[in-house]
Design a protein around this motif. Structure first.
Motif, PDB file in Angstrom:
ATOM      1  N   SER A  13      -6.770  10.240   2.590  1.00 44.58           N
ATOM      2  CA  SER A  13      -6.904   8.844   3.016  1.00 44.58           C
ATOM      3  C   SER A  13      -6.408   8.653   4.446  1.00 44.58           C
ATOM      4  CB  SER A  13      -6.109   7.927   2.078  1.00 44.58           C
ATOM      5  OG  SER A  13      -6.590   8.053   0.765  1.00 44.58           O
ATOM      6  N   GLY A  14      -7.035   7.705   5.135  1.00 45.13           N
ATOM      7  CA  GLY A  14      -6.514   7.335   6.449  1.00 45.13           C
ATOM      8  C   GLY A  14      -5.169   6.659   6.327  1.00 45.13           C
ATOM      9  N   VAL A  15      -5.060   5.696   5.402  1.00 49.03           N
ATOM     10  CA  VAL A  15      -3.802   5.001   5.107  1.00 49.03           C
ATOM     11  C   VAL A  15      -3.633   4.974   3.601  1.00 49.03           C
ATOM     12  CG1 VAL A  15      -2.515   2.834   5.274  1.00 49.03           C
ATOM     13  CG2 VAL A  15      -4.004   3.539   7.164  1.00 49.03           C
ATOM     14  N   ASN A  28      -6.454  -2.110  13.357  1.00 47.62           N
ATOM     15  CA  ASN A  28      -6.665  -0.677  13.498  1.00 47.62           C
ATOM     16  C   ASN A  28      -8.141  -0.337  13.334  1.00 47.62           C
ATOM     17  OD1 ASN A  28      -3.662   0.317  13.294  1.00 47.62           O
ATOM     18  ND2 ASN A  28      -3.932  -1.150  11.618  1.00 47.62           N
ATOM     19  N   ARG A  29      -8.529   0.813  13.822  1.00 48.48           N
ATOM     20  CA  ARG A  29      -9.836   1.404  13.514  1.00 48.48           C
ATOM     21  C   ARG A  29      -9.582   2.579  12.591  1.00 48.48           C
ATOM     22  NH1 ARG A  29     -14.464   1.723  16.839  1.00 48.48           N
ATOM     23  NH2 ARG A  29     -14.055   3.970  17.015  1.00 48.48           N
ATOM     24  N   ILE A  30     -10.140   2.496  11.367  1.00 47.22           N
ATOM     25  CA  ILE A  30      -9.859   3.481  10.326  1.00 47.22           C
ATOM     26  C   ILE A  30     -11.208   4.057   9.890  1.00 47.22           C
ATOM     27  CG2 ILE A  30      -8.801   3.850   8.070  1.00 47.22           C
ATOM     28  CD1 ILE A  30      -7.148   1.266   8.599  1.00 47.22           C
ATOM     29  N   GLY A  36     -10.818   5.286   3.336  1.00 48.08           N
ATOM     30  CA  GLY A  36     -10.233   4.660   4.522  1.00 48.08           C
ATOM     31  C   GLY A  36      -8.808   4.207   4.248  1.00 48.08           C
ATOM     32  N   VAL A  37      -8.660   3.296   3.280  1.00 48.58           N
ATOM     33  CA  VAL A  37      -7.350   2.819   2.835  1.00 48.58           C
ATOM     34  C   VAL A  37      -7.303   2.943   1.322  1.00 48.58           C
ATOM     35  CG1 VAL A  37      -5.742   0.880   2.750  1.00 48.58           C
ATOM     36  CG2 VAL A  37      -7.198   1.197   4.760  1.00 48.58           C
ATOM     37  N   ASN A  59     -14.354   2.734   1.646  1.00 51.32           N
ATOM     38  CA  ASN A  59     -13.615   2.237   2.804  1.00 51.32           C
ATOM     39  C   ASN A  59     -12.258   1.676   2.396  1.00 51.32           C
ATOM     40  OD1 ASN A  59     -15.299   2.885   4.994  1.00 51.32           O
ATOM     41  ND2 ASN A  59     -16.615   1.136   4.593  1.00 51.32           N
ATOM     42  N   VAL A  60     -12.217   0.850   1.339  1.00 52.12           N
ATOM     43  CA  VAL A  60     -10.958   0.304   0.821  1.00 52.12           C
ATOM     44  C   VAL A  60     -10.954   0.494  -0.685  1.00 52.12           C
ATOM     45  CG1 VAL A  60      -9.477  -1.714   0.593  1.00 52.12           C
ATOM     46  CG2 VAL A  60     -10.826  -1.410   2.674  1.00 52.12           C
TER      47      VAL A  60
END
Length: 252
Positions: A13-15, A28-30, A36-37, A59-60
């Motif tokens: 995951s990005g976050v 932010n750009r994720i 993504g999150v 993405n989320v």
């Protein structure tokens, strides 16, 4: 506070927000991560004014009792869904632009229970907003348009409250396929899961895991003993040639 970062190219995951963490993630750009999150295990937090795009899975992704607020983000271009909520995930999804994802814009699965309001959900290659069986949601005052499979689609067994949504100009490929007698596999392949009535064929000894679409029940299994299972997300196993007998609609 995570603010103004470029978060990309991570194998997972990005976050990730978990175990009651409560960050603010702003502007932010994720992109180009697995998810993504990912919020899970009672994670909280606020995602606001981010650009979240081009992630491989979702993405989320909100699950396992997370209660994340997702507000005023641009969420697009996922190779899966825009926003997924499942396994007791809750939270609020509001005032986002959710578009051009490879599957649903917003997908609520088993025991997910978000509030989805004031979003623009458009151009997704499945439905705009889907609530699957055992999911529940409040879907209010969204604009849902130009999605491929339909606007807002809810399954048997879901508990979704809908109010004052503006649903228009969706392509409704699922409904049109059924109306024209096409097998739903023709619009979905194995890559996506259209929501419609699915059946099993007792004569062919199929199980509940073998979903057969309405068109194939009426043509390929005409005269057989059949059983309606429920309305939900699936692809047609008859059209995919997973059954002993070949699909006559695909042959045609």
């Amino acid at each position: 506070m995570l603010e103004g970062n470029e978060i990309n190219g991570n194998a997972l995951s990005g976050v990730q927000i978990r175990t009651a963490a409560n960050p603010r993630i702003v502007k932010n750009r994720i992109w180009n991560n697995d998810n993504g999150v990912l919020a899970h295990d009672a994670g909280m937090g606020v995602l606001e004014e981010n650009t979240i795009f081009d992630n491989t899975m979702t993405n989320v992704f909100i699950k396992t009792d997370a209660t994340t607020v997702v507000r005023k983000n641009k969420i697009f271009g996922s190779r899966g869904t825009g926003v997924s909520v499942t396994d007791g995930g809750q939270g609020v999804i509001e005032e986002n632009e959710i578009f051009d994802n490879a599957q649903a814009g917003v997908l609520v699965l088993s025991d997910g229970c978000p509030v989805v309001r004031h979003n623009r959900v458009h151009g997704n290659r499945s439905a705009g907003i889907e609530v699957s069986s055992k999911g529940s949601s409040v879907v209010r005052e969204n604009r849902v348009f130009r999605n491929r499979f339909g606007g807002i689609m809810t399954a048997s067994g879901s508990n979704s409250s809908e109010d004052s949504n503006h649903v228009y100009d969706n392509l409704d490929r699922v409904q049109k396929a059924v109306q024209s007698g096409q097998c739903l596999f023709s619009v979905s392949g194995k890559e996506s899961f259209p929501m419609h009535n699915f059946y099993r064929c007792i004569t062919c000894n199929t199980s509940d895991r073998n979903a057969i679409c309405q068109s194939c029940i009426e043509r390929c299994h005409d005269g057989h003993a059949v059983m309606f299972v429920r309305c939900d997300r699936f692809y047609c196993d008859c059209g995919a040639d997973h059954l002993d007998r070949s699909c006559c609609l695909r042959q045609n």
